[in-house]
Design an enzyme around this catalytic site. Structure first.
Site, PDB file in Angstrom:
ATOM      1  N   ALA A 216     -13.859  -3.044  -1.008  1.00 34.96           N
ATOM      2  CA  ALA A 216     -14.492  -2.250  -2.077  1.00 34.96           C
ATOM      3  C   ALA A 216     -13.997  -0.815  -2.136  1.00 34.96           C
ATOM      4  O   ALA A 216     -13.883  -0.244  -3.215  1.00 34.96           O
ATOM      5  CB  ALA A 216     -16.016  -2.261  -1.879  1.00 34.96           C
ATOM      6  N   HIS A 217     -13.679  -0.225  -0.957  1.00 30.84           N
ATOM      7  CA  HIS A 217     -13.421   1.223  -0.970  1.00 30.84           C
ATOM      8  C   HIS A 217     -12.061   1.602  -1.542  1.00 30.84           C
ATOM      9  O   HIS A 217     -11.734   2.785  -1.657  1.00 30.84           O
ATOM     10  CB  HIS A 217     -13.614   1.826   0.428  1.00 30.84           C
ATOM     11  CG  HIS A 217     -12.501   1.591   1.397  1.00 30.84           C
ATOM     12  ND1 HIS A 217     -11.491   2.507   1.588  1.00 30.84           N
ATOM     13  CD2 HIS A 217     -12.239   0.573   2.232  1.00 30.84           C
ATOM     14  CE1 HIS A 217     -10.660   2.045   2.512  1.00 30.84           C
ATOM     15  NE2 HIS A 217     -11.088   0.872   2.917  1.00 30.84           N
TER      16      HIS A 217
ATOM     17  N   CYS B  42       4.365  12.864  11.160  1.00 27.18           N
ATOM     18  CA  CYS B  42       3.362  13.889  11.459  1.00 27.18           C
ATOM     19  C   CYS B  42       2.010  13.597  10.825  1.00 27.18           C
ATOM     20  O   CYS B  42       1.016  14.197  11.191  1.00 27.18           O
ATOM     21  CB  CYS B  42       3.851  15.263  11.019  1.00 27.18           C
ATOM     22  SG  CYS B  42       4.091  15.426   9.250  1.00 27.18           S
TER      23      CYS B  42
ATOM     24  N   GLN C 169      -4.691  -3.856  -2.485  1.00 28.20           N
ATOM     25  CA  GLN C 169      -4.235  -2.807  -3.399  1.00 28.20           C
ATOM     26  C   GLN C 169      -4.171  -3.286  -4.852  1.00 28.20           C
ATOM     27  O   GLN C 169      -4.107  -2.459  -5.759  1.00 28.20           O
ATOM     28  CB  GLN C 169      -2.847  -2.298  -2.966  1.00 28.20           C
ATOM     29  CG  GLN C 169      -2.845  -1.568  -1.640  1.00 28.20           C
ATOM     30  CD  GLN C 169      -3.525  -0.199  -1.700  1.00 28.20           C
ATOM     31  OE1 GLN C 169      -3.713   0.378  -2.765  1.00 28.20           O
ATOM     32  NE2 GLN C 169      -3.890   0.318  -0.546  1.00 28.20           N
TER      33      GLN C 169
ATOM     34  N   ASN D 111       0.796  -1.221   0.000  1.00 28.69           N
ATOM     35  CA  ASN D 111       0.000   0.000   0.000  1.00 28.69           C
ATOM     36  C   ASN D 111       0.836   1.283   0.000  1.00 28.69           C
ATOM     37  O   ASN D 111       0.368   2.330  -0.423  1.00 28.69           O
ATOM     38  CB  ASN D 111      -0.967   0.006   1.185  1.00 28.69           C
ATOM     39  CG  ASN D 111      -0.331  -0.474   2.468  1.00 28.69           C
ATOM     40  OD1 ASN D 111       0.139  -1.609   2.544  1.00 28.69           O
ATOM     41  ND2 ASN D 111      -0.283   0.382   3.470  1.00 28.69           N
TER      42      ASN D 111
HETATM   43  C1  LIG Z   1      -6.593  -0.449   3.096  1.00 29.27           C
HETATM   44  C2  LIG Z   1      -5.896  -1.722   3.326  1.00 29.27           C
HETATM   45  C3  LIG Z   1      -6.383  -2.638   4.263  1.00 29.27           C
HETATM   46  C4  LIG Z   1      -7.571  -2.347   5.142  1.00 29.27           C
HETATM   47  O1  LIG Z   1      -8.760  -2.382   4.422  1.00 29.27           O
HETATM   48  P1  LIG Z   1     -10.146  -1.897   5.096  1.00 29.27           P
HETATM   49  O2  LIG Z   1     -11.183  -2.361   4.145  1.00 29.27           O
HETATM   50  O3  LIG Z   1     -10.033  -0.412   5.165  1.00 29.27           O
HETATM   51  O4  LIG Z   1     -10.254  -2.532   6.414  1.00 29.27           O
HETATM   52  C5  LIG Z   1      -5.709  -3.840   4.383  1.00 29.27           C
HETATM   53  N1  LIG Z   1      -4.636  -4.118   3.640  1.00 29.27           N
HETATM   54  C6  LIG Z   1      -4.136  -3.259   2.734  1.00 29.27           C
HETATM   55  C7  LIG Z   1      -2.947  -3.640   1.928  1.00 29.27           C
HETATM   56  C8  LIG Z   1      -4.742  -2.026   2.558  1.00 29.27           C
HETATM   57  O5  LIG Z   1      -4.251  -1.177   1.674  1.00 29.27           O
END
Ligand SMILES: *Cc1c(COP(=O)(O)O)cnc(C)c1O
Length: 414
Positions: A212-213, A338, A191, A163
């Site tokens: 999904a988000h 920060c 990702q 990520n």
């Molecule tokens: C955003 C993310 C998560 C967490 O996902 P959520 O749906 O926000 O709980 C887990 N693993 C990776 C690599 C992410 O980028």
């Protein structure tokens, strides 16, 4: 006429370049899910009336859309609240289900906290976890992985793509090794899914979590993939209740969320090629533009990397000043303390071998479906200006320009 022109040429600010944190929902997704809040609001588990049947039909349609995107069978998709829950369910669920076989899990130091904190928990309840290091490109070493496998190993948990730096791990090689040694392979695909062609068959994945988000769908909905043949994989439920989702994840289904997730998957599948060409071209322009600044470095492999991500450190720039220079206009993440809850700079960048200074002065650019060329042009200019200004005020930069090796001086302090 005049107003129209202003709208055409005025760039909306702030510019969003933090698509690895979350993506805006695609308007086509929103349109699809609205009726499921009001008219088709049924409980997908209600068997006695059309409201329930409608909801169930919508859920099963979405399950197919999600499965299609990753080359799975719909029966292999279990809906969760997101990838954090998915990571927990896969790791804890395998740990409990395969307790008789062993208690050892292999993961790596650059995983998301949802994986690392879950592994810490596993250690507290009697499990053993090996944390593989990564090289300066952010990639694990397959020989080290091979050497770490013991007769007690039940799971290899290595993320598909990181990520913070977008680096894609050698998924096929990992799964081949896992299969040879009879170990299950779980990947956090959050990702990667929807951005690059993830296919659970070709990639040899046994379990995967995604959400999904991060792919233009709604927040609070995700899924895990659990392989049903060669081998048939099972996880112990972490939430008990009505036995929803084949007993692996109880709780009334989030029907609008699931419908939106399904639509988001369909759109990603349909638009992936075109999106990738367009977005990676903008990413490359951005990267090339910023690398014109002296002493700027890309973090992580540029060869094995997601098409929409780049992470760059600017040496001799102080992290907080860097963000303050433009964060009214550009929304993005930095490796600096920060901007995060912890006081340490990014543990991912430190795992690549970066010093605190370079980790603090890093920026993560996450482009997305709605990023425009104008936004990229503005970003290159704004960051170039900020970095140049900060360096003009920096005694370290002045010393560097005079040919004094600052790294040597810093060593003398230790
Ligand atoms: C955003 C993310 C998560 C967490 O996902 P959520 O749906 O926000 O709980 C887990 N693993 C990776 C690599 C992410 O980028």
């Amino acid at each position: 006429m005049y107003l129209c022109e202003i709208n055409l040429y005025m760039l909306q600010k702030p510019i969003y370049l933090d698509n690895n944190a979350t993506t805006p929902m695609d308007p086509r997704v929103l349109e699809t899910i609205i009726p499921y809040f009001t008219q088709q609001f049924g409980n997908a588990a209600s068997r006695n009336h059309p409201f329930g049947w409608e909801a169930e039909k919508a859920v099963e349609n979405a399950r197919e859309q999600v499965a299609n995107l990753i080359g799975a069978d719909p029966k292999e998709i279990i809906f969760t609240s997101g990838a954090t829950e998915g990571d927990n369910l896969c790791i804890k669920g395998v740990f409990e289900m395969y307790a008789q076989k062993g208690n050892h899990i292999i993961t790596c130091t650059t995983e998301h906290k949802a994986v690392l904190d879950t592994c810490r928990h596993i250690e507290k309840i009697g499990g053993a976890v090996t944390y593989l290091e990564v090289n300066k490109e952010g990639l694990i070493n397959l020989e080290e992985l091979k050497a770490a496998i013991t007769p007690k190993t039940i799971l290899i948990a290595i993320m598909y793509a990181n990520n913070e730096i977008g680096v894609i791990q050698p998924i096929k090689e990992i799964s081949t090794l896992a299969k040879e040694r009879g170990v299950l392979f779980f990947t956090d695909g959050t990702q990667a899914v929807g951005k690059v062609p993830v296919n659970v068959i070709n990639d040899g994945i046994d379990l995967m979590a995604f959400t999904a988000h991060k792919m233009y769908g709604p927040k609070g909905i995700g899924a895990i993939y659990v392989r049903r043949k060669n081998p048939r994989v099972k996880v112990t439920a972490q939430i008990d209740g009505g036995g929803h989702e084949r007993g692996m994840r109880s709780g009334t289904l989030n029907v609008p969320g699931i419908v939106g997730f399904g639509k988001a998957c369909e759109l990603c599948q349909q638009d992936m090629q075109a999106d990738t060409i367009r977005i990676s071209a903008m990413r490359d322009t951005l990267e090339k533009g910023l690398l014109k600044l002296e002493e700027s470095y890309v973090n992580g492999s540029t060869q094995h990397r997601l098409p929409h991500v780049c992470n760059i450190s600017f040496k001799y720039v102080e992290g907080e000043g860097l963000m303050m220079g433009f964060n009214k206009d550009i929304a993005l993440s930095s490796g600096s303390a920060c901007t995060s809850a912890s006081l340490e700079p990014s543990y991912v960048l430190k795992a690549l071998g970066l010093g605190d200074d370079l980790a603090h002065s890093s920026l993560r650019f996450g482009l997305g479906r709605f990023t425009t060329n104008e936004q990229i042009e503005f970003t290159i200019n704004a960051i170039t200006e900020t970095v140049t200004k900060l360096r003009e005020m920096s005694p370290l930069w002045e010393m560097f320009k005079e040919g004094i090796n600052i790294d040597d001086i810093e060593w003398a302090h230790h």
